[in-house]
Design an enzyme around this catalytic site. Sequence first.
Site, mmCIF file in Angstrom:
data_model
loop_
_atom_site.group_PDB
_atom_site.id
_atom_site.type_symbol
_atom_site.label_atom_id
_atom_site.label_comp_id
_atom_site.label_asym_id
_atom_site.label_seq_id
_atom_site.Cartn_x
_atom_site.Cartn_y
_atom_site.Cartn_z
ATOM 1 N N ALA A 237 0.821 -1.211 0.000
ATOM 2 C CA ALA A 237 0.000 0.000 0.000
ATOM 3 C C ALA A 237 0.855 1.261 0.000
ATOM 4 C CB ALA A 237 -0.939 0.002 1.206
ATOM 5 N N ARG B 24 -13.302 -18.078 4.885
ATOM 6 C CA ARG B 24 -12.150 -18.431 5.710
ATOM 7 C C ARG B 24 -12.532 -18.619 7.176
ATOM 8 N NH1 ARG B 24 -7.259 -14.658 3.152
ATOM 9 N NH2 ARG B 24 -6.917 -16.013 1.358
#
Length: 590
Positions: A148, A417
């Site tokens: 990022a 998940r």
Amino acid sequence: MKKVPSKILALLMAVSVFGCVSSKTGFTPGTYQGTAQGFHGDITMEVTVDSGRILSVQAVEHTESPGISDPAFERIPKAIVDGQTLAVDVVAGASFSSRGIIDAVTLALEKSGADITALQNKTASSKAVRRDSKTETADVIVIGAGGAGLAAAIAANQSGATVIVLEKMPRAGGNTIISGAAYNAVDPSRQIPLGIEDSVDLHFTQTYEGGDKVGDPALVRTMVENAYPALQWMESLGMEFTPTVFTVLGGLWPRAHKPVKPLGTGYIDTDLEYINSHSSQITLLLETEATELITKNGRVTGVKAKGLSTDYVFNANKAVVIATGGFGANIELRDRFNSMWPALTNIKTTNHPGATGDGLVMAEAVGANLVGMEYIQLLPMGDPDTGSLSGNIEQNVENRIFVNKSGNRFVDEGARRDVMTKGLFEQQDAFMWVILDRHSYPNPDVKNNFNETIAELIAQGRAYGANSLDDLARQIGVNAENLKAAVADFNRAVETGGPDRFGRTLFQDKIDTPPFYAGAREPTVHHTMGGIQINTRAQAIDKKGNVIPGLYAAGEVTGGIHGSNRLGGNALADIHVFGRIAGTNAAAEK
């Protein structure tokens, strides 16, 4: 795994045979070993002493992350020998490895009869490093050199800004460089030839509902709409992806792109190539830890930071971007905010050791609102010894199953998940085996998503292979009849296309072609969905809902995008979409 060359080791061991006690120092001359816990497992250090001095300190064996931990293994042994002391500083960003090294050396010196208290209190004989003070200025200051932060730096520079990037670790990359690197984006050019129907609306729905509708719909929409343009932007910088797509663990749909280079190295290499070629406009400072945001009249105007020997003030002409990642490696913060899982104190993590939540602390100190901090993602795919994702033998979701220690399936292996991990916690010892066959590894030299061949994993004892399910069951210690029944049940569902009795709908090939393979996995902390609240311009929001002037945030340090559960493959899309947005808008600040 790193080892001392055998000839040197033999020589040093020979020295230890002829030791004698020194009344002056308490050392018994010789060579000694000590083992202590590091970040990813045991660290074994070897120390050689004579009657009056520590002669050498070196690593014998460890499984710490290459690159990240290397400076600790280089500097700490040298500091111990140079200063004849255990009172040495840890290496920033590798504190767990540093403490493991110091603890292992301490245990080794204890065996020599050394006065440990004196060594821990002794001031190094070398002169203390004098700290300098320095002030630097750029248009945009970026904190964090992971995916990022580097995306933000490049985007800001492309918008005409000068940039300084601060990274507390000894290398750039953050979690991105050690990730599985799957990147979700709707991509007709790759999906249509494979017969895959997809849409931005479907990606939005799966992401928003996959996070239990907790995420901010505007942020989710921004991510899914800009995921493919951000991928094209990376390709314009030189990033390479394979020509196909796949379904990554917990991704729910075949839209994950795989880089050509292993792990996340392709992303970071591409970013660094750009930064290096624009070094007159972008400065990257490693081992420089941001400690505080500077504000003036309610506006963020810069950053205070510490280098190895320099205290810095970095002034931002335009804005600051926080991209420091999550807090998956900070046990204290995990335990403070966790409300979803059993105690996480003893659960390992896939994260690099620098993922300790520093940016959250700095942002909150200037009034930033933190959202979703209780949402911590675990994966069922951690290495039992280290918690890392390396060694995971799966190639895609469609062609493998999970079985417990009894050899039975227990969950939809294509589910979210959190669903898979909760199912794993209900099994004996929270332990499972991933089972697949030759369809995933046509030959022994085929590599997994972490650049490891199945042959290497078997040789290391991290995976098992057999020409029959009976033999595989024997090797991994599960009931053979149960394992065969589990595989047969899966194969019947492949024929019908499902759903099977667990509700699974993602299938491709049967598990019916030897060799058959198995790999052990356990739960591991993977991602923290909570963080700094931002808007669609990546501006940080305060507790009253107002924009904090001069402050942007992107990546895992932010919250509100993924809700209570992140889809696999969405993190790389998130960090590049919002990193790019943050950098572009930071450069446009007045």
